[in-house]
Enzyme design. Structure first.
Site, short mmCIF file in Angstrom:
data_model
loop_
_atom_site.label_atom_id
_atom_site.label_comp_id
_atom_site.label_asym_id
_atom_site.label_seq_id
_atom_site.Cartn_x
_atom_site.Cartn_y
_atom_site.Cartn_z
N LEU A 1 5.53 4.33 -3.80
CA LEU A 1 5.52 3.66 -5.10
C LEU A 1 4.39 4.20 -5.98
O LEU A 1 4.56 4.36 -7.19
CB LEU A 1 5.38 2.14 -4.92
CG LEU A 1 6.57 1.42 -4.29
CD1 LEU A 1 6.31 -0.09 -4.25
CD2 LEU A 1 7.88 1.72 -5.04
N HIS A 2 3.26 4.48 -5.36
CA HIS A 2 2.13 5.05 -6.09
C HIS A 2 2.53 6.39 -6.73
O HIS A 2 2.30 6.63 -7.92
CB HIS A 2 0.96 5.23 -5.11
CG HIS A 2 -0.34 5.59 -5.73
ND1 HIS A 2 -0.77 6.90 -5.86
CD2 HIS A 2 -1.34 4.83 -6.25
CE1 HIS A 2 -1.97 6.92 -6.43
NE2 HIS A 2 -2.34 5.69 -6.67
N TRP B 1 0.83 -1.21 0.00
CA TRP B 1 0.00 0.00 0.00
C TRP B 1 0.87 1.26 0.00
O TRP B 1 0.48 2.30 0.51
CB TRP B 1 -0.93 0.00 1.21
CG TRP B 1 -1.97 -1.06 1.16
CD1 TRP B 1 -1.90 -2.32 1.69
CD2 TRP B 1 -3.24 -0.98 0.50
NE1 TRP B 1 -3.03 -3.03 1.42
CE2 TRP B 1 -3.89 -2.23 0.69
CE3 TRP B 1 -3.89 0.02 -0.21
CZ2 TRP B 1 -5.15 -2.50 0.19
CZ3 TRP B 1 -5.16 -0.24 -0.70
CH2 TRP B 1 -5.77 -1.49 -0.51
N SER B 2 2.04 1.17 -0.61
CA SER B 2 3.02 2.24 -0.54
C SER B 2 2.58 3.51 -1.27
O SER B 2 2.41 3.52 -2.50
CB SER B 2 4.35 1.76 -1.13
OG SER B 2 5.26 2.83 -1.27
N ASN B 3 2.43 4.61 -0.53
CA ASN B 3 2.20 5.91 -1.16
C ASN B 3 3.37 6.30 -2.04
O ASN B 3 3.21 6.96 -3.08
CB ASN B 3 2.00 6.99 -0.11
CG ASN B 3 0.66 6.89 0.58
OD1 ASN B 3 -0.32 6.45 0.00
ND2 ASN B 3 0.62 7.29 1.84
#
Length: 294
Positions: free
Chosen positions: A71-72, A67-69
């Protein structure tokens, strides 16, 4: 795309608990900085990506959870810059179906899933060298974008803040806290709320990014409000975050800013902040993480 953004809004918050403890609280709405690259990710990546372009990088590679912000945001930035991106993801390939990684893949990020044991090697020089050899010409960015080049972008936040007694923020990889410390006004303390369990190492990480922090008495970490660990949030806490979001008229998620503001309000109720204090909470973004029932 990383030219100076318009300052994000500053919102004054009203709440009976604040009145009872005679506190003033503002929230810096960095979640509104950019529709995809929000909050601290925009600030942390600003000079990192400029350096990657200066070095004529062939692509970008970094690390994060399912759920990495970070990487997003990196996937969105890579698409905008025309650079391929690779995400080394802690977890199982089934996570690729979640909203965060689905967005990243749609924006062109190649996802490589590794075990938790392998992921612990993300700072191991030999492991990083092997990754670099397999991705020739790619610019490697640490987890969360927390590198020395991230600090000046974060420090620019001070230009947009009023004089307050305390600046408060969620902390995960430590880069945003370190960046704020590089330009901390003498009269302002900084309190970081760790969103990871067992994060006693965070102080060392912050000091490694910004060595003068070791001798700076003007900051502290609160380690008791992690809710069970990264991306974990008990049902009772999740419900209270939803209530606070409604009471404060501020959108929150249960991974970063929601968890930290819940910790802040618990500490206010416990009397940890002196009456008359002027507090400012930095909303670091990441609202995309609220999707999928987290």
């Amino acid at each position: 795309m990383f030219d100076q953004a318009s300052p994000s809004p500053l919102q004054s918050l009203q709440h009976p608990l604040l009145e009872r403890h005679r506190l003033r609280l503002w929230i810096k709405r960095d979640d509104l900085l950019h529709p995809r690259i929000s909050g601290n990710k925009w600030r942390k990546l600003k000079y990192v990506l400029r350096q990657a372009l200066t070095e004529h990088a062939q692509g970008l590679l970094s690390f994060g959870g399912a759920w990495s912000n970070h990487l997003h945001a990196l996937a969105a930035a890579g698409q905008a810059l025309g650079l391929p991106t690779v995400g080394i993801v802690r977890g199982e390939p089934a996570s690729a179906a979640n909203p965060t990684l689905s967005d990243a893949a749609a924006w062109g990020m190649a996802l490589r899933f590794v075990s938790r044991q392998d992921y612990r090697r993300r700072q191991d020089p030999d492991w990083l060298a092997a990754l670099a050899a397999g991705h020739s010409g790619f610019y490697l960015i640490p987890e969360g974008g927390s590198t020395a080049l991230a600090l000046p972008g974060v420090a620019e936040l001070w230009r947009e803040l009023p004089a307050v007694d305390q600046v408060i923020l969620p902390v995960a990889s430590g880069g945003t806290l370190a960046g704020l410390l590089t330009a901390r006004p003498a009269g302002t303390r900084i309190t970081g709320y760790a969103v990871l369990k067992g994060a006693g190492w965070l102080a060392r990480t912050v000091s490694a990014l910004y060595p003068p922090a070791t001798l700076d008495p003007g900051w502290q970490l609160r380690l008791e409000h992690h809710g069970g660990g990264y991306a974990k949030c008990p049902a009772q806490d999740r419900q209270r975050i939803l209530e606070l979001a409604a009471e404060l008229s501020v959108p929150l998620e249960p991974v970063y800013s929601g968890k930290a503001i819940l910790g802040l309000f618990r500490d206010i109720e416990a009397g940890r902040y002196p009456a008359g204090s002027r507090l400012l909470f930095v909303h670091t973004g990441g609202l995309q993480g609220a999707r999928g029932g987290l």
